[in-house]
Design a protein around this motif. Structure first.
Motif, short mmCIF file in Angstrom:
data_model
loop_
_atom_site.label_atom_id
_atom_site.label_comp_id
_atom_site.label_asym_id
_atom_site.label_seq_id
_atom_site.Cartn_x
_atom_site.Cartn_y
_atom_site.Cartn_z
N GLU A 1 0.85 -1.19 0.00
CA GLU A 1 0.00 0.00 0.00
C GLU A 1 0.90 1.25 0.00
O GLU A 1 1.41 1.63 1.05
CB GLU A 1 -0.94 0.01 1.21
N PRO A 2 1.08 1.87 -1.18
CA PRO A 2 1.97 3.04 -1.26
C PRO A 2 1.50 4.22 -0.41
O PRO A 2 2.33 5.00 0.06
CB PRO A 2 1.92 3.39 -2.76
N ASP A 3 0.20 4.34 -0.21
CA ASP A 3 -0.35 5.46 0.57
C ASP A 3 -0.79 4.93 1.93
O ASP A 3 -1.94 4.55 2.13
CB ASP A 3 -1.53 6.09 -0.19
N PHE A 4 0.14 4.91 2.89
CA PHE A 4 -0.11 4.30 4.20
C PHE A 4 -1.30 4.98 4.88
O PHE A 4 -1.32 6.20 5.04
CB PHE A 4 1.12 4.42 5.08
N PRO A 5 -2.31 4.21 5.31
CA PRO A 5 -3.48 4.80 5.98
C PRO A 5 -3.13 5.25 7.39
O PRO A 5 -2.86 4.42 8.27
CB PRO A 5 -4.50 3.66 5.99
N GLU A 6 -3.13 6.53 7.63
CA GLU A 6 -2.66 7.10 8.89
C GLU A 6 -3.46 6.61 10.10
O GLU A 6 -2.94 6.54 11.21
CB GLU A 6 -2.69 8.63 8.83
N PHE A 7 -4.74 6.28 9.91
CA PHE A 7 -5.55 5.87 11.04
C PHE A 7 -5.02 4.59 11.70
O PHE A 7 -5.33 4.30 12.86
CB PHE A 7 -7.02 5.67 10.63
N LEU A 8 -4.18 3.83 10.97
CA LEU A 8 -3.64 2.59 11.54
C LEU A 8 -2.62 2.85 12.64
O LEU A 8 -2.44 2.02 13.55
CB LEU A 8 -2.97 1.75 10.44
N ASN A 9 -1.93 3.99 12.57
CA ASN A 9 -0.80 4.23 13.47
C ASN A 9 -1.19 4.16 14.94
O ASN A 9 -0.47 3.59 15.76
CB ASN A 9 -0.14 5.57 13.16
N LYS A 10 -2.33 4.73 15.28
CA LYS A 10 -2.72 4.73 16.70
C LYS A 10 -3.02 3.32 17.20
O LYS A 10 -2.83 3.01 18.38
CB LYS A 10 -3.92 5.66 16.92
N TYR A 11 -3.48 2.46 16.31
CA TYR A 11 -3.71 1.07 16.69
C TYR A 11 -2.39 0.31 16.82
O TYR A 11 -2.21 -0.49 17.75
CB TYR A 11 -4.61 0.37 15.66
N ILE A 12 -1.47 0.55 15.88
CA ILE A 12 -0.18 -0.14 15.89
C ILE A 12 0.60 0.14 17.17
O ILE A 12 1.33 -0.71 17.67
CB ILE A 12 0.64 0.26 14.64
N GLN A 13 0.42 1.34 17.74
CA GLN A 13 1.15 1.72 18.94
C GLN A 13 0.59 1.09 20.22
O GLN A 13 1.21 1.18 21.29
CB GLN A 13 1.16 3.25 19.08
N LEU A 14 -0.55 0.45 20.15
CA LEU A 14 -1.12 -0.18 21.33
C LEU A 14 -0.20 -1.29 21.85
O LEU A 14 0.35 -2.06 21.07
CB LEU A 14 -2.48 -0.81 21.00
N PRO A 15 -0.01 -1.39 23.17
CA PRO A 15 0.79 -2.50 23.74
C PRO A 15 0.32 -3.87 23.26
O PRO A 15 1.13 -4.78 23.07
CB PRO A 15 0.59 -2.34 25.25
N LEU A 16 -0.99 -3.99 23.04
CA LEU A 16 -1.59 -5.23 22.54
C LEU A 16 -0.93 -5.68 21.24
O LEU A 16 -0.72 -6.88 21.02
CB LEU A 16 -3.09 -4.98 22.31
N LEU A 17 -0.60 -4.71 20.39
CA LEU A 17 0.05 -5.02 19.12
C LEU A 17 1.56 -4.96 19.19
O LEU A 17 2.26 -5.76 18.56
CB LEU A 17 -0.47 -4.08 18.02
#
Length: 349
Positions: free
Chosen positions: A17-33
């Motif tokens: 995905e060349p245009d990274f969806p910014e909304f994912l970042n806050k989820y990626i930073q979760l300790p769970l992930l």
């Protein structure tokens, strides 16, 4: 020591995905992930000399990749986040946990706590509410055919894990080949009337099938079986001896688990198995087990990982096996393959 990182996951993810969806970042930073960054995709094979993995690719890398593929083809937030969360219940050494529980054939035991983990994470629930999403929309990626479906169909999950697996295990993909096959895909309609990723070009579908089955073949061999089963036995014995606790598999990284084992006062037998795992460079392929006092032996049936993808042809959308004689032979040869009944490794002295 961790395997050397010779591979840039960001370049690979940019293909997905060349245009990274910014909304994912806050989820990626979760300790769970973030916990998944300490868990390898390749089920403990990063830590034995029997394999020479070219780079380390984490379950977090894989989860991000699945989310990017899902977003690329659906632009649907719920499906994308479901893809991102699909591995959050994965313990250290990934599918070794399935082998520990006697589930080498389906390798699904690790998925059981996923829904409970999602429903119990307040930070995650808050983010979902902010995005106008419900737990029911993201707790089971199996409900989204583009994200996941049954073998031998092609899904975001299956598509994603075989690119880095092939690159790491045998160097079977270049980024240029990844881009060529990936950019040929679109969402087609399969024989059940469901959406499924498929190819526009027969030759690229054949290339993908060939390389997928090459990697799938490695995962059918006794070398891979003995790696996962031996590591599973080590983990079980470490729990029995109270060197490790079950909670450790969900809270510690693979490096931390190995360090804890090496610093322990574990039994001589446990450490013999451990150093066998770390130092083995070859195994014996045998018709019968070898003496247990000198060898660790396995005889297992495991999950067969292959695909028979959809492809566009002049006769409409077909399964590749119907459209290509060469692919049909590759798939048939893969399904017919059996390693020797037993695999054995000499115990470390």
């Amino acid at each position: 020591m961790h395997p050397v990182q010779e591979y840039d996951a960001k370049k690979y993810h940019q293909i997905l995905e060349p245009d990274f969806p910014e909304f994912l970042n806050k989820y990626i930073q979760l300790p769970l992930l973030q916990r998944l960054s300490g868990i390898g995709l390749l089920c403990g094979s990063d830590w034995t000399k029997l394999f020479n993995n070219r780079f380390y690719y984490s379950r977090l890398d894989h989860s991000i990749g699945v989310a990017l593929i899902t977003w690329h083809f659906t632009h649907n937030k719920a499906q994308t986040i479901a893809g991102l969360l699909h591995d959050i219940s994965t313990p250290v050494f990934s599918h070794v946990s399935d082998f520990r529980k006697g589930d080498a054939l389906t390798q699904t035991a690790t998925e059981e706590p996923t829904q409970a983990l999602i429903r119990g994470d307040r930070e995650l629930l808050k983010l979902l509410e902010e995005d106008g999403l419900t737990v029911a929309q993201v707790e089971d990626y199996h409900i989204y055919p583009v994200a996941d479906n049954e073998i031998p169909q092609l899904s975001a999950d299956r598509l994603e894990y075989m690119y880095p697996s092939g690159m790491a295990l045998e160097g079977s993909w270049t980024l240029e080949q990844v881009a060529a096959t990936y950019n040929d895909l679109e969402v087609l309609t399969n024989e059940k009337g469901e959406p499924e990723l498929g190819f526009n070009t027969l030759e690229l579908a054949e290339l993908y099938c060939q390389k997928f089955c090459m990697t799938g073949h490695i995962l059918q061999m006794n070398e891979d079986k003995i790696t996962l089963q031996l590591l599973g036995q080590i983990m079980n014995k470490a729990v029995e001896e109270q060197v490790l606790q079950e909670d450790d598999f969900m809270t510690l990284s693979e490096t931390q688990i190995l360090t804890k084992l090496e610093a322990s006062t574990a039994s001589e037998k446990l450490m013999q198995l451990y150093w066998t795992f770390r130092n083995m460079t070859e195994i014996l392929h045998t018709e019968a087990p070898l003496p247990a006092e000198d060898y660790f032996c396995i005889s297992l049936k495991v999950k067969q990982r292959y695909i028979n993808p959809l492809v566009k042809t002049k006769n409409g959308v077909l399964r590749l096996k119907e459209a290509s004689n060469s692919a049909s032979k590759i798939i048939s040869d893969f399904l017919d393959y059996n390693d020797t009944p037993w695999g054995c490794v000499k115990l470390y002295k």
